[in-house]
Design a protein around this motif. Structure first.
Motif, PDB file in Angstrom:
ATOM      1  N   MET A   1      60.186   2.730  89.539  1.00 21.03           N
ATOM      2  CA  MET A   1      60.124   3.997  90.267  1.00 21.03           C
ATOM      3  C   MET A   1      59.286   5.001  89.483  1.00 21.03           C
ATOM      4  SD  MET A   1      63.222   6.611  91.292  1.00 21.03           S
ATOM      5  CE  MET A   1      64.181   5.329  92.077  1.00 21.03           C
ATOM      6  N   ASP A   2      58.286   5.598  90.136  1.00 27.10           N
ATOM      7  CA  ASP A   2      57.454   6.609  89.506  1.00 27.10           C
ATOM      8  C   ASP A   2      58.109   7.978  89.656  1.00 27.10           C
ATOM      9  OD1 ASP A   2      55.488   4.776  88.813  1.00 27.10           O
ATOM     10  OD2 ASP A   2      54.470   4.986  90.745  1.00 27.10           O
ATOM     11  N   ILE A   3      58.402   8.631  88.529  1.00 30.48           N
ATOM     12  CA  ILE A   3      59.009   9.949  88.531  1.00 30.48           C
ATOM     13  C   ILE A   3      57.912  10.989  88.337  1.00 30.48           C
ATOM     14  CG2 ILE A   3      60.649  11.487  87.408  1.00 30.48           C
ATOM     15  CD1 ILE A   3      62.006   9.177  88.766  1.00 30.48           C
ATOM     16  N   LEU A   4      57.783  11.905  89.281  1.00 32.24           N
ATOM     17  CA  LEU A   4      56.772  12.950  89.199  1.00 32.24           C
ATOM     18  C   LEU A   4      57.452  14.313  89.246  1.00 32.24           C
ATOM     19  CD1 LEU A   4      54.170  11.518  91.756  1.00 32.24           C
ATOM     20  CD2 LEU A   4      54.167  11.238  89.260  1.00 32.24           C
ATOM     21  N   ILE A   5      56.953  15.252  88.439  1.00 30.38           N
ATOM     22  CA  ILE A   5      57.475  16.614  88.413  1.00 30.38           C
ATOM     23  C   ILE A   5      56.358  17.560  88.808  1.00 30.38           C
ATOM     24  CG2 ILE A   5      58.642  18.379  87.033  1.00 30.38           C
ATOM     25  CD1 ILE A   5      60.236  15.802  87.217  1.00 30.38           C
ATOM     26  N   LEU A  14      61.227  17.480  91.997  1.00 29.88           N
ATOM     27  CA  LEU A  14      61.258  16.076  91.601  1.00 29.88           C
ATOM     28  C   LEU A  14      60.741  15.220  92.753  1.00 29.88           C
ATOM     29  CD1 LEU A  14      62.299  13.789  89.605  1.00 29.88           C
ATOM     30  CD2 LEU A  14      64.435  13.871  90.904  1.00 29.88           C
ATOM     31  N   HIS A  15      59.853  14.263  92.425  1.00 31.37           N
ATOM     32  CA  HIS A  15      59.313  13.340  93.422  1.00 31.37           C
ATOM     33  C   HIS A  15      59.441  11.919  92.899  1.00 31.37           C
ATOM     34  CE1 HIS A  15      57.156  16.890  95.149  1.00 31.37           C
ATOM     35  NE2 HIS A  15      56.996  17.205  93.875  1.00 31.37           N
ATOM     36  N   PHE A  16      59.640  10.978  93.816  1.00 33.71           N
ATOM     37  CA  PHE A  16      59.664   9.561  93.457  1.00 33.71           C
ATOM     38  C   PHE A  16      58.355   8.911  93.909  1.00 33.71           C
ATOM     39  CE2 PHE A  16      64.598   9.291  93.815  1.00 33.71           C
ATOM     40  CZ  PHE A  16      64.707  10.022  92.647  1.00 33.71           C
ATOM     41  N   GLY A  17      57.270   9.256  93.250  1.00 30.59           N
ATOM     42  CA  GLY A  17      55.994   8.616  93.549  1.00 30.59           C
ATOM     43  C   GLY A  17      55.367   9.008  94.865  1.00 30.59           C
ATOM     44  N   SER A  18      55.798  10.123  95.461  1.00 30.31           N
ATOM     45  CA  SER A  18      55.217  10.588  96.728  1.00 30.31           C
ATOM     46  C   SER A  18      55.391  12.098  96.798  1.00 30.31           C
ATOM     47  CB  SER A  18      55.917   9.928  97.919  1.00 30.31           C
ATOM     48  OG  SER A  18      57.234  10.435  98.072  1.00 30.31           O
ATOM     49  N   ASP A  19      54.886  12.695  97.886  1.00 30.39           N
ATOM     50  CA  ASP A  19      55.032  14.142  98.056  1.00 30.39           C
ATOM     51  C   ASP A  19      56.429  14.533  98.505  1.00 30.39           C
ATOM     52  OD1 ASP A  19      52.398  14.578  97.354  1.00 30.39           O
ATOM     53  OD2 ASP A  19      51.662  14.490  99.422  1.00 30.39           O
ATOM     54  N   TRP A  20      57.219  13.554  98.935  1.00 31.29           N
ATOM     55  CA  TRP A  20      58.560  13.857  99.444  1.00 31.29           C
ATOM     56  C   TRP A  20      59.420  14.421  98.322  1.00 31.29           C
ATOM     57  CZ3 TRP A  20      63.621  11.174  99.913  1.00 31.29           C
ATOM     58  CH2 TRP A  20      64.387  11.709 100.961  1.00 31.29           C
ATOM     59  N   HIS A  87      67.985   5.095  85.294  1.00 27.92           N
ATOM     60  CA  HIS A  87      67.954   5.761  83.988  1.00 27.92           C
ATOM     61  C   HIS A  87      66.870   6.838  83.969  1.00 27.92           C
ATOM     62  CE1 HIS A  87      70.776   3.360  81.567  1.00 27.92           C
ATOM     63  NE2 HIS A  87      70.359   2.304  82.241  1.00 27.92           N
ATOM     64  N   ALA A  88      65.744   6.574  84.634  1.00 24.86           N
ATOM     65  CA  ALA A  88      64.624   7.513  84.623  1.00 24.86           C
ATOM     66  C   ALA A  88      64.984   8.826  85.311  1.00 24.86           C
ATOM     67  CB  ALA A  88      63.407   6.881  85.295  1.00 24.86           C
ATOM     68  N   VAL A  89      65.758   8.746  86.381  1.00 30.31           N
ATOM     69  CA  VAL A  89      66.176   9.962  87.079  1.00 30.31           C
ATOM     70  C   VAL A  89      67.101  10.788  86.188  1.00 30.31           C
ATOM     71  CG1 VAL A  89      67.510  10.850  89.036  1.00 30.31           C
ATOM     72  CG2 VAL A  89      65.862   9.010  89.383  1.00 30.31           C
ATOM     73  N   VAL A  90      68.007  10.129  85.496  1.00 28.62           N
ATOM     74  CA  VAL A  90      68.900  10.838  84.571  1.00 28.62           C
ATOM     75  C   VAL A  90      68.091  11.531  83.484  1.00 28.62           C
ATOM     76  CG1 VAL A  90      70.807  10.621  82.945  1.00 28.62           C
ATOM     77  CG2 VAL A  90      70.787   9.232  85.028  1.00 28.62           C
ATOM     78  N   ALA A  91      67.123  10.822  82.917  1.00 27.23           N
ATOM     79  CA  ALA A  91      66.279  11.398  81.870  1.00 27.23           C
ATOM     80  C   ALA A  91      65.488  12.595  82.386  1.00 27.23           C
ATOM     81  CB  ALA A  91      65.335  10.334  81.324  1.00 27.23           C
ATOM     82  N   ALA A  92      64.969  12.489  83.599  1.00 24.90           N
ATOM     83  CA  ALA A  92      64.207  13.603  84.188  1.00 24.90           C
ATOM     84  C   ALA A  92      65.095  14.819  84.401  1.00 24.90           C
ATOM     85  CB  ALA A  92      63.579  13.171  85.515  1.00 24.90           C
TER      86      ALA A  92
END
Length: 247
Positions: A1-5, A14-20, A87-92
């Motif tokens: 999962m790509d985490i984007l801020i 917070l985004h999961f690899g998209s504009d949503w 885990h990545a969402v928790v870290a973000a």
């Protein structure tokens, strides 16, 4: 999962690899509920005005942590547990969204929400006064979190004064089926509020707590909640009255 801020006009998202948008936090007010649907998910605080309620709450899906953060701030005695699959969402959430440090009263467990519920029921785990379900992937899919089996497990873990709150999406093909699954699992003791502008539909269910607050009580509870937390749920009161003919 790509985490984007991303950040825009004082709001971090917070985004999961998209504009949503998966979650948002106004940087100047990190404990406030920035998105409309998250505010609406606090509807049970209108139905149970006890300042000591909920005693314990379970959140399935973390996102930016907006919901558990709000409850942790304004119901400091509540024991809060969050189940998050990534885990990545928790870290973000820890790095960018001011997630509170873990403590006996606030804890995040990395696990599949559906698996956690099933295991908790099997082990006769303690019951929760509040269960909030807000788990989506980057394609707005919820998988097993939108199943009759999952809702039945939620029902089994609710206290007699407990409410389940689930975030559904009105633009999903199985939106009507989602509501029906919830109604079936809770023997009809469930309602879906009118959609938010974003398309999110907030559904509530219970095993005995009821939707029987009077209109006057709802507005009084709304005013008190606004004074205590700055959260204005007047629109949610109107939606509750519309959704619950007995209110």
């Amino acid at each position: 999962m790509d985490i984007l801020i991303s950040e825009e006009k004082g709001v971090r998202q917070l985004h999961f690899g998209s504009d949503w948008v998966q979650g948002a936090m106004r940087i100047a007010r990190p404990y406030a509920l920035e998105l409309e649907y998250t505010r609406e998910m606090m509807a049970p605080l209108l139905l149970n005005p006890d300042s000591q309620w909920p005693r314990n709450a379970l959140f399935v899906g973390l996102g930016v942590g907006a919901l558990p953060k709000f409850l942790h701030k304004h119901r400091p005695n509540a024991k809060i547990k969050v189940i998050e699959i990534s885990h990545a969402v928790v870290a973000a959430a820890q790095m960018h969204f001011k997630l509170p440090p873990f403590s006996p009263g606030f804890h995040v467990e990395v696990s599949c929400g559906a698996d956690y519920m099933a295991k908790s029921v099997a082990s006769s785990a303690r019951q929760f006064d509040l269960i909030m379900v807000d788990g989506f992937d980057g394609k707005a899919k919820v998988g097993p979190l939108n199943s009759t089996a999952f809702y039945l497990n939620c029902k089994a873990l609710l206290s007699e004064q407990g409410y389940l709150v689930a975030n559904l999406l009105s633009n999903q093909k199985d939106s009507a089926q989602s509501k029906q699954r919830l109604l079936d699992a809770f023997d009809g003791n469930a309602v879906a509020l009118a959609p938010c502008a974003s398309g999110n539909v907030i559904a509530l269910a219970h095993v005995g707590a009821g939707f029987s607050a009077t209109e006057a009580d709802l507005y009084a509870n709304c005013q008190r909640l606004k004074e205590e937390t700055a959260l204005n749920l007047s629109n949610t009161v109107a939606k509750l009255i519309e959704a619950c003919p007995k209110v």
